[in-house]
Design a protein around this motif. Structure first.
Motif, short mmCIF file in Angstrom:
data_model
loop_
_atom_site.label_atom_id
_atom_site.label_comp_id
_atom_site.label_asym_id
_atom_site.label_seq_id
_atom_site.Cartn_x
_atom_site.Cartn_y
_atom_site.Cartn_z
N LEU A 138 8.39 -11.99 36.32
CA LEU A 138 8.39 -11.52 34.94
C LEU A 138 7.03 -10.90 34.59
N SER A 139 5.97 -11.54 35.04
CA SER A 139 4.63 -11.02 34.81
C SER A 139 4.45 -9.66 35.48
N ARG A 140 4.92 -9.52 36.70
CA ARG A 140 4.81 -8.23 37.41
C ARG A 140 5.62 -7.15 36.69
N PHE A 141 6.80 -7.53 36.18
CA PHE A 141 7.62 -6.59 35.43
C PHE A 141 6.85 -6.06 34.22
N PHE A 142 6.22 -6.96 33.47
CA PHE A 142 5.47 -6.53 32.29
C PHE A 142 4.20 -5.78 32.67
N GLU A 143 3.62 -6.11 33.79
CA GLU A 143 2.46 -5.36 34.23
C GLU A 143 2.82 -3.89 34.42
N GLN A 144 3.99 -3.64 34.97
CA GLN A 144 4.46 -2.27 35.13
C GLN A 144 4.74 -1.62 33.78
N LYS A 145 5.38 -2.37 32.88
CA LYS A 145 5.71 -1.82 31.57
C LYS A 145 4.45 -1.53 30.74
N LEU A 146 3.49 -2.43 30.82
CA LEU A 146 2.29 -2.28 30.01
C LEU A 146 1.27 -1.33 30.64
N ALA A 147 1.52 -0.93 31.88
CA ALA A 147 0.60 -0.02 32.58
C ALA A 147 0.53 1.35 31.91
N ARG A 148 1.53 1.69 31.11
CA ARG A 148 1.52 3.01 30.48
C ARG A 148 0.49 3.12 29.36
N PHE A 149 -0.05 1.99 28.93
CA PHE A 149 -1.04 2.01 27.85
C PHE A 149 -2.44 2.15 28.44
N GLU A 150 -3.22 3.04 27.90
CA GLU A 150 -4.61 3.21 28.29
C GLU A 150 -5.40 2.04 27.74
N LEU A 151 -5.96 1.23 28.63
CA LEU A 151 -6.61 -0.01 28.20
C LEU A 151 -7.80 0.23 27.29
N ASP A 152 -8.61 1.25 27.57
CA ASP A 152 -9.76 1.51 26.70
C ASP A 152 -9.31 1.80 25.28
N THR A 153 -8.23 2.54 25.14
CA THR A 153 -7.69 2.85 23.82
C THR A 153 -7.06 1.61 23.21
N LEU A 154 -6.34 0.86 24.01
CA LEU A 154 -5.64 -0.33 23.52
C LEU A 154 -6.61 -1.39 23.00
N PHE A 155 -7.77 -1.50 23.62
CA PHE A 155 -8.74 -2.52 23.24
C PHE A 155 -9.73 -2.01 22.19
N THR A 156 -9.45 -0.87 21.56
CA THR A 156 -10.32 -0.31 20.54
C THR A 156 -9.56 -0.20 19.22
N SER A 157 -10.16 -0.64 18.15
CA SER A 157 -9.52 -0.58 16.84
C SER A 157 -9.28 0.86 16.41
N SER A 158 -8.12 1.08 15.80
CA SER A 158 -7.78 2.43 15.32
C SER A 158 -8.10 2.60 13.84
N ARG A 159 -8.35 1.49 13.16
CA ARG A 159 -8.60 1.47 11.71
C ARG A 159 -7.34 1.80 10.90
N GLU A 160 -6.17 1.73 11.56
CA GLU A 160 -4.89 1.86 10.87
C GLU A 160 -4.15 0.53 11.09
N HIS A 161 -3.79 -0.13 10.00
CA HIS A 161 -3.30 -1.50 10.05
C HIS A 161 -2.09 -1.69 10.99
N ILE A 162 -1.05 -0.90 10.84
CA ILE A 162 0.17 -1.08 11.65
C ILE A 162 -0.13 -0.79 13.12
N ILE A 163 -0.90 0.23 13.39
CA ILE A 163 -1.26 0.54 14.78
C ILE A 163 -2.06 -0.60 15.38
N ASP A 164 -2.98 -1.16 14.60
CA ASP A 164 -3.77 -2.29 15.10
C ASP A 164 -2.92 -3.54 15.31
#
Length: 128
Positions: free
Chosen positions: A66-92
Motif C-alpha cells: 500500500l505504501s509503494r502504491f501511494f509512493e507512485q501516486k504521490l510521485a507526481r507532486f513536486e516536493l519542493d512546491t508541496l513543502f512550500t506554503s502557497s498563502r492560499e488557504h484551500i491549496i495549503d
C-alpha cells in the motif's frame, strides 16, 4: 461531478470494502483516478480512510505494498512546491493533507524531504 460528491464516493467505496460488501479492488480503482484530482475534500477523505487502514495494517506485509502504491501516486507532486506554503488557504490545506498522507504511508521521498527541512531549520546547537 462536484468535489463533495467525489469525496462521498471515495468514502463509500472504502466503507463497502471494510464491511466486506465489496472488495478492495474497488478501492484501488478509485485510487487510480487520483492523478487528475486537485481538490481538497477528496484528498482529505482519502487521507482519513488511508490513515484508519494504515493503523490496522501498519505492521503487516500489506502495508508495504500500500505504501509503494501511494509512493507512485504521490510521485507526481513536486516536493519542493508541496513543502512550500502557497498563502492560499484551500491549496495549503490540500498540500498539508498530501504531506500527512505521504508521512503516514511512510513514502521515502516525503520522509527524506521532511528530514532535510528539519536539518535546515533546527536551532543552532540543537542535538535533536
Amino acid at each position: 461531478m462536484e468535489e463533495e460528491d467525489r469525496a462521498n464516493i471515495i468514502h463509500d467505496v472504502f466503507i463497502n470494502a471494510y464491511t466486506e460488501r465489496d472488495n478492495y479492488y474497488s478501492v484501488v480503482e478509485i485510487l487510480n483516478t487520483l492523478d487528475a484530482e486537485e481538490d481538497y475534500l477528496p484528498w482529505r477523505t482519502i487521507y482519513l480512510q488511508m490513515k484508519e487502514m494504515a493503523d490496522v495494517l501498519q505492521y503487516k506485509k500489506a502495508f508495504y505494498s500500500l505504501s509503494r502504491f501511494f509512493e507512485q501516486k504521490l510521485a507526481r507532486f513536486e516536493l519542493d512546491t508541496l513543502f512550500t506554503s502557497s498563502r492560499e488557504h484551500i491549496i495549503d490545506m490540500t498540500r498539508e493533507t498530501l504531506i500527512q498522507l505521504g508521512m503516514e504511508m511512510q513514502v521515502k521521498s516525503f520522509l527524506r524531504k521532511a528530514s532535510e527541512l528539519w536539518e535546515a531549520s533546527k536551532p543552532i546547537g540543537s542535538n535533536t
